[in-house]
Design a protein around this motif. Structure first.
Motif, mmCIF file in Angstrom:
data_model
loop_
_atom_site.group_PDB
_atom_site.id
_atom_site.type_symbol
_atom_site.label_atom_id
_atom_site.label_comp_id
_atom_site.label_asym_id
_atom_site.label_seq_id
_atom_site.Cartn_x
_atom_site.Cartn_y
_atom_site.Cartn_z
ATOM 1 N N ARG A 13 0.837 -1.189 0.000
ATOM 2 C CA ARG A 13 0.000 0.000 0.000
ATOM 3 C C ARG A 13 0.880 1.251 0.000
ATOM 4 N N PRO A 14 0.345 2.365 -0.525
ATOM 5 C CA PRO A 14 1.153 3.591 -0.549
ATOM 6 C C PRO A 14 1.682 3.985 0.828
ATOM 7 N N ALA A 15 0.859 3.788 1.865
ATOM 8 C CA ALA A 15 1.299 4.172 3.209
ATOM 9 C C ALA A 15 2.533 3.373 3.623
ATOM 10 N N ARG A 16 2.538 2.067 3.253
ATOM 11 C CA ARG A 16 3.692 1.245 3.594
ATOM 12 C C ARG A 16 4.916 1.684 2.806
ATOM 13 N N ALA A 17 4.710 2.049 1.553
ATOM 14 C CA ALA A 17 5.827 2.522 0.740
ATOM 15 C C ALA A 17 6.420 3.792 1.328
ATOM 16 N N TRP A 18 5.595 4.695 1.794
ATOM 17 C CA TRP A 18 6.094 5.923 2.407
ATOM 18 C C TRP A 18 6.891 5.615 3.669
ATOM 19 N N ARG A 19 6.383 4.670 4.470
ATOM 20 C CA ARG A 19 7.118 4.306 5.682
ATOM 21 C C ARG A 19 8.461 3.688 5.335
ATOM 22 N N TRP A 116 11.435 -2.788 -7.987
ATOM 23 C CA TRP A 116 10.547 -2.778 -9.161
ATOM 24 C C TRP A 116 10.073 -4.188 -9.511
ATOM 25 N N SER A 117 10.937 -5.179 -9.326
ATOM 26 C CA SER A 117 10.601 -6.534 -9.743
ATOM 27 C C SER A 117 9.783 -7.294 -8.713
ATOM 28 N N GLN A 118 9.842 -6.870 -7.459
ATOM 29 C CA GLN A 118 9.206 -7.671 -6.418
ATOM 30 C C GLN A 118 8.066 -6.975 -5.691
ATOM 31 N N SER A 119 8.129 -5.689 -5.557
ATOM 32 C CA SER A 119 7.153 -5.102 -4.636
ATOM 33 C C SER A 119 6.414 -3.887 -5.167
ATOM 34 N N VAL A 120 7.056 -3.049 -5.970
ATOM 35 C CA VAL A 120 6.434 -1.783 -6.325
ATOM 36 C C VAL A 120 6.816 -1.410 -7.760
ATOM 37 N N SER A 121 5.886 -0.784 -8.474
ATOM 38 C CA SER A 121 6.165 -0.385 -9.843
ATOM 39 C C SER A 121 7.190 0.748 -9.864
#
Length: 318
Positions: A13-19, A116-121
């Motif tokens: 989720r975006p919130a997790r990416a920010w953290r 990019w390959s595993q978790s986030v674009s």
């Protein structure tokens, strides 16, 4: 079991990416917090006890041979100029950090491709990398600008700085908030282009210096100049406490030309049909038009650099 094995990998989720960004760059976050706290404390000291002591020393009556204000006034001015220098130097630090550590190091180490390959674009990765620092930079620099204006408007000692001074003008308005965002965008673009931490750091520094120089040169010309004209006796008659622009000679037809008589004798003006001199300037009433137009230019350049970074990332990733 087959359904579970073929299910697509869930993206964070975006919130997790920010953290994750905050956790990865925690030293930079701590430095930024200490930077804002320290500069704010000095500005508040200068506005409060430092300014009161300076004002009292300034009002102290002179002796027959000496007007000694002590160290209070000097310390007051030093605190003001020191904070001002830190605020105006901040975009350089941001560009260095963005080009070297925020983007360049992750591309060099391969952690960006792993994400990019595993978790986030790639697009979300870059968006998060830029959005979190941009929000923190905007909040912190806005606070510093407000405190700087508070101190400037107080003027406990009625001498020592002017609204048009280099550094004071930038730190007193939204220009100081926009420039770190430009440094962030240019540093990120340089980091993506270089793909190396050191090269990204150098590229961010050079790109930010070039953009800041060009914008600084263009900024005063974004708002029409006021023009003052003096006769041969008055000479250049621009008022004090302004931003000065071009100047030159005025002919009998009203034309403005470069002054051909600098350092020449008294007969030179008549020989060139010069009847007076003109000066271009910006008065204090044009503070906000100058601030807003230059801020808009800075943000446009930052937006273009950000768009270029996303376009480059799309070309390099599937």
């Amino acid at each position: 079991m087959t359904a579970l094995a073929t299910a697509p990998t869930a993206r964070p989720r975006p919130a997790r990416a920010w953290r994750a960004v905050v956790r990865l760059h925690r030293p930079a976050l701590v430095f930024w917090g200490l930077f804002v706290a320290a500069v704010s404390a000095v500005l508040l000291w200068a506005y409060g006890p430092g300014g009161n002591a300076a004002a009292a020393a300034w009002r102290r009556p002179c002796t027959v041979d000496l007007c000694d204000t002590g160290y209070a006034v000097d310390t007051y001015h030093l605190a003001y100029r020191f904070c001002e220098a830190l605020i105006t130097f901040l975009p350089v630090l941001v560009a260095l950090w963005a080009g070297g550590l925020l983007i360049g190091r992750e591309v060099e180490n391969g952690t960006a491709e792993l994400a990019w390959s595993q978790s986030v674009s790639p697009a979300r990765w870059l968006l998060t990398k830029l959005a979190v620092p941009a929000a923190l930079l905007t909040a912190g620099t806005t606070l510093l600008v407000l405190l700087h204006r508070l101190l400037f408007d107080a003027h406990q000692v009625p001498k020592g700085w002017n609204w048009s001074d280099s550094g004071t003008f930038e730190a007193n308005g939204p220009i100081a908030v926009a420039y770190p965002l430009l440094g962030l965008a240019l540093g990120a673009l340089a980091g993506l282009i270089a793909g190396r931490a050191v090269r990204g750091l150098i590229g961010g520094l050079l790109a930010n210096a070039t953009a800041a120089t060009l914008i600084g040169l263009a900024g005063p010309h974004l708002v029409p100049w006021r023009i003052s004209v003096g006769d041969l006796k008055e000479g250049y008659a621009a008022p004090s406490g302004v931003i000065h622009g071009g100047e030159g000679a005025v002919t009998s037809t009203g034309a403005h030309i470069a002054d051909p008589c600098t350092g020449a004798g008294k007969a030179c003006p008549a020989a060139h049909d010069i009847v007076g001199y003109y000066s271009e300037y910006h008065p204090s009433s044009q503070f906000w038009p100058l601030q807003l137009t230059e801020t808009a230019l800075i943000l446009v350049v930052a937006a273009l650099a950000t768009a270029a970074a996303f376009a480059l990332l799309r070309r390099r990733t599937p």
